[in-house]
Design a protein around this motif. Structure first.
Motif, PDB file in Angstrom:
ATOM      1  N   LEU A 192      -6.072   5.207   8.693  1.00  0.00           N
ATOM      2  CA  LEU A 192      -6.551   3.931   7.383  1.00  0.00           C
ATOM      3  C   LEU A 192      -5.396   3.888   6.471  1.00  0.00           C
ATOM      4  O   LEU A 192      -5.590   2.707   5.695  1.00  0.00           O
ATOM      5  CB  LEU A 192      -7.722   4.421   6.861  1.00  0.00           C
ATOM      6  N   LEU A 193      -4.653   4.710   6.204  1.00  0.00           N
ATOM      7  CA  LEU A 193      -3.657   4.668   4.782  1.00  0.00           C
ATOM      8  C   LEU A 193      -3.071   3.373   4.664  1.00  0.00           C
ATOM      9  O   LEU A 193      -3.245   2.815   3.649  1.00  0.00           O
ATOM     10  CB  LEU A 193      -2.736   5.937   4.896  1.00  0.00           C
TER      11      LEU A 193
ATOM     12  N   THR B 143      -0.568   6.875   8.101  1.00  0.00           N
ATOM     13  CA  THR B 143      -0.229   5.565   8.316  1.00  0.00           C
ATOM     14  C   THR B 143      -0.347   5.115   9.686  1.00  0.00           C
ATOM     15  O   THR B 143      -0.765   4.019   9.937  1.00  0.00           O
ATOM     16  CB  THR B 143       1.220   5.206   7.519  1.00  0.00           C
TER      17      THR B 143
ATOM     18  N   PRO C 206     -15.143   0.547   9.764  1.00  0.00           N
ATOM     19  CA  PRO C 206     -13.731   0.442  10.272  1.00  0.00           C
ATOM     20  C   PRO C 206     -13.501  -0.765  11.312  1.00  0.00           C
ATOM     21  O   PRO C 206     -14.142  -0.952  12.023  1.00  0.00           O
ATOM     22  CB  PRO C 206     -13.538   2.044  10.784  1.00  0.00           C
TER      23      PRO C 206
ATOM     24  N   LYS D 205      -3.710   0.450   5.721  1.00  0.00           N
ATOM     25  CA  LYS D 205      -4.620  -0.677   5.526  1.00  0.00           C
ATOM     26  C   LYS D 205      -5.324  -0.436   4.088  1.00  0.00           C
ATOM     27  O   LYS D 205      -5.527  -1.582   3.415  1.00  0.00           O
ATOM     28  CB  LYS D 205      -5.615  -0.642   6.523  1.00  0.00           C
ATOM     29  N   GLU D 206      -5.199   0.573   3.647  1.00  0.00           N
ATOM     30  CA  GLU D 206      -5.875   1.082   2.426  1.00  0.00           C
ATOM     31  C   GLU D 206      -4.891   0.469   1.432  1.00  0.00           C
ATOM     32  O   GLU D 206      -5.358  -0.231   0.097  1.00  0.00           O
ATOM     33  CB  GLU D 206      -6.021   2.405   2.093  1.00  0.00           C
TER      34      GLU D 206
ATOM     35  N   TYR E 183      -4.401  -6.641  10.433  1.00  0.00           N
ATOM     36  CA  TYR E 183      -4.266  -5.484   9.246  1.00  0.00           C
ATOM     37  C   TYR E 183      -5.249  -6.279   8.006  1.00  0.00           C
ATOM     38  O   TYR E 183      -5.772  -5.387   7.236  1.00  0.00           O
ATOM     39  CB  TYR E 183      -2.947  -5.153   8.908  1.00  0.00           C
TER      40      TYR E 183
ATOM     41  N   ALA F  61      -8.211  -4.692   6.084  1.00  0.00           N
ATOM     42  CA  ALA F  61      -8.336  -4.267   4.695  1.00  0.00           C
ATOM     43  C   ALA F  61      -9.447  -4.922   4.049  1.00  0.00           C
ATOM     44  O   ALA F  61      -9.990  -4.413   3.459  1.00  0.00           O
ATOM     45  CB  ALA F  61      -7.007  -4.780   4.094  1.00  0.00           C
TER      46      ALA F  61
ATOM     47  N   ALA G 209      -5.502  -3.294   1.369  1.00  0.00           N
ATOM     48  CA  ALA G 209      -6.561  -3.628   0.587  1.00  0.00           C
ATOM     49  C   ALA G 209      -6.675  -3.456  -1.010  1.00  0.00           C
ATOM     50  O   ALA G 209      -7.186  -4.348  -1.490  1.00  0.00           O
ATOM     51  CB  ALA G 209      -7.909  -2.438   1.126  1.00  0.00           C
ATOM     52  N   ALA G 210      -5.824  -2.387  -1.301  1.00  0.00           N
ATOM     53  CA  ALA G 210      -5.435  -2.375  -2.901  1.00  0.00           C
ATOM     54  C   ALA G 210      -4.742  -3.532  -3.257  1.00  0.00           C
ATOM     55  O   ALA G 210      -5.172  -4.033  -4.330  1.00  0.00           O
ATOM     56  CB  ALA G 210      -4.571  -0.955  -3.241  1.00  0.00           C
TER      57      ALA G 210
ATOM     58  N   LEU H  60     -12.380  -2.690   4.954  1.00  0.00           N
ATOM     59  CA  LEU H  60     -12.277  -1.751   4.026  1.00  0.00           C
ATOM     60  C   LEU H  60     -13.128  -1.941   2.528  1.00  0.00           C
ATOM     61  O   LEU H  60     -13.683  -1.267   1.864  1.00  0.00           O
ATOM     62  CB  LEU H  60     -11.016  -0.989   3.817  1.00  0.00           C
ATOM     63  N   LEU H  61     -12.424  -3.144   2.069  1.00  0.00           N
ATOM     64  CA  LEU H  61     -13.109  -3.393   0.644  1.00  0.00           C
ATOM     65  C   LEU H  61     -14.505  -3.880   0.639  1.00  0.00           C
ATOM     66  O   LEU H  61     -15.376  -3.592  -0.094  1.00  0.00           O
ATOM     67  CB  LEU H  61     -12.295  -4.860   0.244  1.00  0.00           C
TER      68      LEU H  61
END
Length: 187
Positions: free
Chosen positions: A61-62, A175, A54, A64-65, A41, A45, A68-69, A48-49
């Motif tokens: 994705l949620l 998720t 993907p 992993k977002e 994971y 992430a 990433a955040a 994604l950044l």
């Protein structure tokens, strides 16, 4: 209890959530290397950044977002990877409180259930690791809580609560696909 002995569930839930967050954050950067399923994971992430496409496409994705955040906020380190998992873990504990409060309207079972959730080793470990399951648990439990809240709504006031429940269950499915049976059960 309030000034006149009336329970204050919102305040109690916030205090329980803050205690859970403090417990889950304490020492969250140890170990400082990727462990267990973070190996799947955290790279997802990072992808994604970097907008490189993907990774780990077997899951939505949620979550992993969220990871990433955390990396975007706190850098690519153990705190960044795991921060939002601690928030999801605290939200899970608060969700247990909310469900029990809505079911029984009694403080003792709601607080005891939240304490048991807080001390549950699975929740503790999941809340301190960059995986997708903490987010699945948080959104699913809050979807159930919102559904119970809708069931307790005064006549004509339930629809916004039902919609909130549907959104939370949708976020759970966003998720991890494993949320689908919970959504079916709720229906």
């Amino acid at each position: 209890a309030g000034m006149h002995g009336r329970p204050r569930p919102f305040l109690v839930a916030i205090l329980i959530g803050l205690a859970a967050e403090a417990l889950f954050l304490w020492g969250v950067t140890i170990p400082s290397k990727i462990v267990f399923d973070e190996i799947h994971y955290v790279p997802a992430a990072r992808a994604l950044l970097s907008l490189s496409g993907p990774v780990n496409t077997e899951h939505p994705l949620l979550a992993k977002e969220f990871i990433a955040a955390g990396i975007a906020l706190f850098s690519d380190n153990a705190l960044g990877w795991r921060f939002f998992s601690t928030i999801a873990g605290a939200a899970t504990v608060m969700g247990v409180f909310a469900i029990l409060w809505l079911l029984y309207r009694r403080m003792r079972p709601a607080v005891m259930g939240a304490i048991f959730a807080l001390l549950n080793f699975t929740i503790y470990v999941e809340a301190r690791i960059a995986m997708i399951d903490p987010f699945l648990a948080a959104f699913t439990l809050w979807g159930i809580a919102a559904m119970l809240w809708a069931m307790r709504a005064p006549p004509g006031k339930a629809w916004p609560r039902w919609i909130l429940s549907a959104v939370l269950f949708g976020l759970a499915v966003g998720t991890k696909w494993a949320a689908v049976p919970y959504v079916a059960w709720a229906g």
